[in-house]
Design an enzyme around this catalytic site. Structure first.
Site, PDB file in Angstrom:
ATOM      1  N   GLY A   1       0.799  -1.526   0.104  1.00  0.00           N
ATOM      2  CA  GLY A   1       0.182  -0.050  -0.074  1.00  0.00           C
ATOM      3  C   GLY A   1       1.035   1.108   0.168  1.00  0.00           C
ATOM      4  O   GLY A   1       0.348   2.505   0.338  1.00  0.00           O
TER       5      GLY A   1
ATOM      6  N   ASN B   1       1.711   2.874  -2.363  1.00  0.00           N
ATOM      7  CA  ASN B   1       1.206   3.619  -3.614  1.00  0.00           C
ATOM      8  C   ASN B   1      -0.142   4.262  -3.006  1.00  0.00           C
ATOM      9  O   ASN B   1      -0.402   5.589  -3.227  1.00  0.00           O
ATOM     10  CB  ASN B   1       0.873   3.114  -4.808  1.00  0.00           C
ATOM     11  CG  ASN B   1       1.957   2.999  -5.582  1.00  0.00           C
ATOM     12  OD1 ASN B   1       2.537   4.160  -6.297  1.00  0.00           O
ATOM     13  ND2 ASN B   1       2.792   1.750  -5.852  1.00  0.00           N
TER      14      ASN B   1
ATOM     15  N   LYS C   1     -16.558 -13.580 -10.250  1.00  0.00           N
ATOM     16  CA  LYS C   1     -16.111 -12.098 -10.179  1.00  0.00           C
ATOM     17  C   LYS C   1     -17.203 -11.049 -10.245  1.00  0.00           C
ATOM     18  O   LYS C   1     -17.149 -10.168  -9.439  1.00  0.00           O
ATOM     19  CB  LYS C   1     -15.110 -11.823 -11.402  1.00  0.00           C
ATOM     20  CG  LYS C   1     -14.314 -10.570 -11.170  1.00  0.00           C
ATOM     21  CD  LYS C   1     -13.772 -10.478 -12.496  1.00  0.00           C
ATOM     22  CE  LYS C   1     -12.563 -11.339 -12.796  1.00  0.00           C
ATOM     23  NZ  LYS C   1     -11.176 -10.760 -12.342  1.00  0.00           N
TER      24      LYS C   1
ATOM     25  N   MET D   1      -3.896  -7.238  -7.347  1.00  0.00           N
ATOM     26  CA  MET D   1      -3.384  -8.319  -8.194  1.00  0.00           C
ATOM     27  C   MET D   1      -4.594  -8.894  -8.773  1.00  0.00           C
ATOM     28  O   MET D   1      -4.225 -10.138  -8.565  1.00  0.00           O
ATOM     29  CB  MET D   1      -2.246  -8.952  -7.379  1.00  0.00           C
ATOM     30  CG  MET D   1      -1.049  -8.219  -7.021  1.00  0.00           C
ATOM     31  SD  MET D   1      -0.483  -7.367  -8.546  1.00  0.00           S
ATOM     32  CE  MET D   1       1.494  -7.015  -7.903  1.00  0.00           C
TER      33      MET D   1
ATOM     34  N   ASN E   1      -4.338   2.040 -13.513  1.00  0.00           N
ATOM     35  CA  ASN E   1      -3.584   1.386 -13.111  1.00  0.00           C
ATOM     36  C   ASN E   1      -2.156   1.563 -12.834  1.00  0.00           C
ATOM     37  O   ASN E   1      -1.724   2.455 -13.900  1.00  0.00           O
ATOM     38  CB  ASN E   1      -3.727  -0.216 -13.460  1.00  0.00           C
ATOM     39  CG  ASN E   1      -2.743  -1.377 -13.026  1.00  0.00           C
ATOM     40  OD1 ASN E   1      -2.851  -1.533 -11.931  1.00  0.00           O
ATOM     41  ND2 ASN E   1      -1.974  -1.972 -13.741  1.00  0.00           N
TER      42      ASN E   1
ATOM     43  N   HIS F   1       1.675   0.279 -13.140  1.00  0.00           N
ATOM     44  CA  HIS F   1       2.633  -1.156 -13.363  1.00  0.00           C
ATOM     45  C   HIS F   1       3.747  -1.028 -13.314  1.00  0.00           C
ATOM     46  O   HIS F   1       4.377   0.360 -14.114  1.00  0.00           O
ATOM     47  CB  HIS F   1       2.042  -1.821 -14.840  1.00  0.00           C
ATOM     48  CG  HIS F   1       2.612  -3.233 -15.024  1.00  0.00           C
ATOM     49  ND1 HIS F   1       2.192  -4.049 -14.411  1.00  0.00           N
ATOM     50  CD2 HIS F   1       3.580  -3.634 -15.880  1.00  0.00           C
ATOM     51  CE1 HIS F   1       2.814  -4.994 -14.905  1.00  0.00           C
ATOM     52  NE2 HIS F   1       3.869  -4.853 -15.765  1.00  0.00           N
TER      53      HIS F   1
END
Ligand code: GAR
Length: 190
Positions: free
Chosen positions: A14, A16, A67, A92, A109, A111
Site C-alpha cells: 500500500g 502507492n 467475479k 493483483m 492502474n 505497473h
C-alpha cells in the site's frame, strides 16, 4: 471545483495508496481518497488506511461465486461513497465487466515496467531476468486486456546494478510521483 472522490484498490503493502492520500491531503492532487478496497484482508494497506482515517472494504474473492458477484458488492460500496475514479495500486486481480462498465475511462492502474514490456506478474523480476538497463513505471487506463489499456504517463529509470531491493526502492519512489501526475492529467476529463 468540487473535489473528485477516489477509491484505491490494493492487495498488499500500500505504499502507492499512502502516496495518493498524501498528494490529496497536501493539495498536490485536487481530490479526496474516500475508500480503500482490498482483496486480501489484513494486508498492510489496511493499517495505512486506518492511520489515514480512510474507510476500508476487505473481502475474500473465494467467498463469492464469481467475479461479477464480488464486483457487484464492491459497486454498491463505490456508489455509496460516490466514487468518481478508481486507482488500482498493486491490486493483483483483473478487473471484470461489472466495474469496467460502471466506470468507463475511470479506472487507472500503475505497473512497474515500461509497458508494453513485461506485462503481468513480477514485472520487475521479468525485467531483471531479461537484463534491461532501463526500467520504468507506467500509469494506464484499465480495459479488459492485461496491462493493455491506453497509457497516461510513463517514467524511465536507469539502473545497472543487481540489487533487487535497491531497484524496487527506486521504482517505488518514482511510482509515488508518477501516480499523482497521472491522476492530475485525468481529473479534468472525468
Ligand atoms: C507497485 O510496484 C505496482 O506497480 C505493482 O505492485 C506494487 C504495489 O506496491 N503493481 C503491479 O505489479 C500490477 N501489475 P505498493 O503496495 O507498495 O503500492
Amino acid at each position: 471545483m468540487t473535489k473528485k472522490r477516489i477509491a484505491v484498490f490494493a492487495s498488499g503493502n500500500g505504499s502507492n495508496f499512502e502516496a495518493i492520500v498524501k498528494a490529496c491531503n497536501e493539495g498536490a492532487v485536487n481530490a479526496e481518497v474516500v475508500l480503500c478496497v482490498t482483496d486480501r484482508p489484513g494486508a498492510f494497506v489496511t493499517q495505512r488506511a486506518y492511520r489515514a482515517a480512510v474507510p476500508v472494504v476487505e473481502f475474500r474473492p473465494k467467498d463469492y461465486p464469481s467475479k461479477a458477484d464480488f464486483e457487484t458488492m464492491l459497486l454498491s460500496h463505490l456508489k455509496e461513497k460516490e466514487v468518481d475514479l478508481i486507482c488500482l495500486a498493486g491490486y493483483m486481480r483483473i478487473i471484470g465487466e461489472t466495474l469496467l462498465e460502471a466506470y468507463p475511462g475511470r479506472i487507472l492502474n500503475i505497473h512497474p515496467s515500461l509497458l508494453p514490456a513485461f506485462k503481468g506478474a513480477d514485472a520487475v523480476g521479468q525485467a531483471m531476468a531479461y537484463g534491461v538497463k532501463v526500467f520504468g513505471v507506467t500509469v494506464h487506463y484499465v480495459d479488459s486486456s492485461l496491462d493493455g489499456g491506453k497509457i497516461i504517463a510513463q517514467a524511465a529509470i536507469s539502473y545497472e546494478g543487481t540489487d533487487r531491493d535497491d531497484l524496487e526502492a527506486l521504482i517505488h519512489a518514482r511510482e509515488h510521483i508518477l501516480y499523482a501526475e497521472a491522476i492530475n492529467k485525468v481529473l479534468p476529463t472525468i
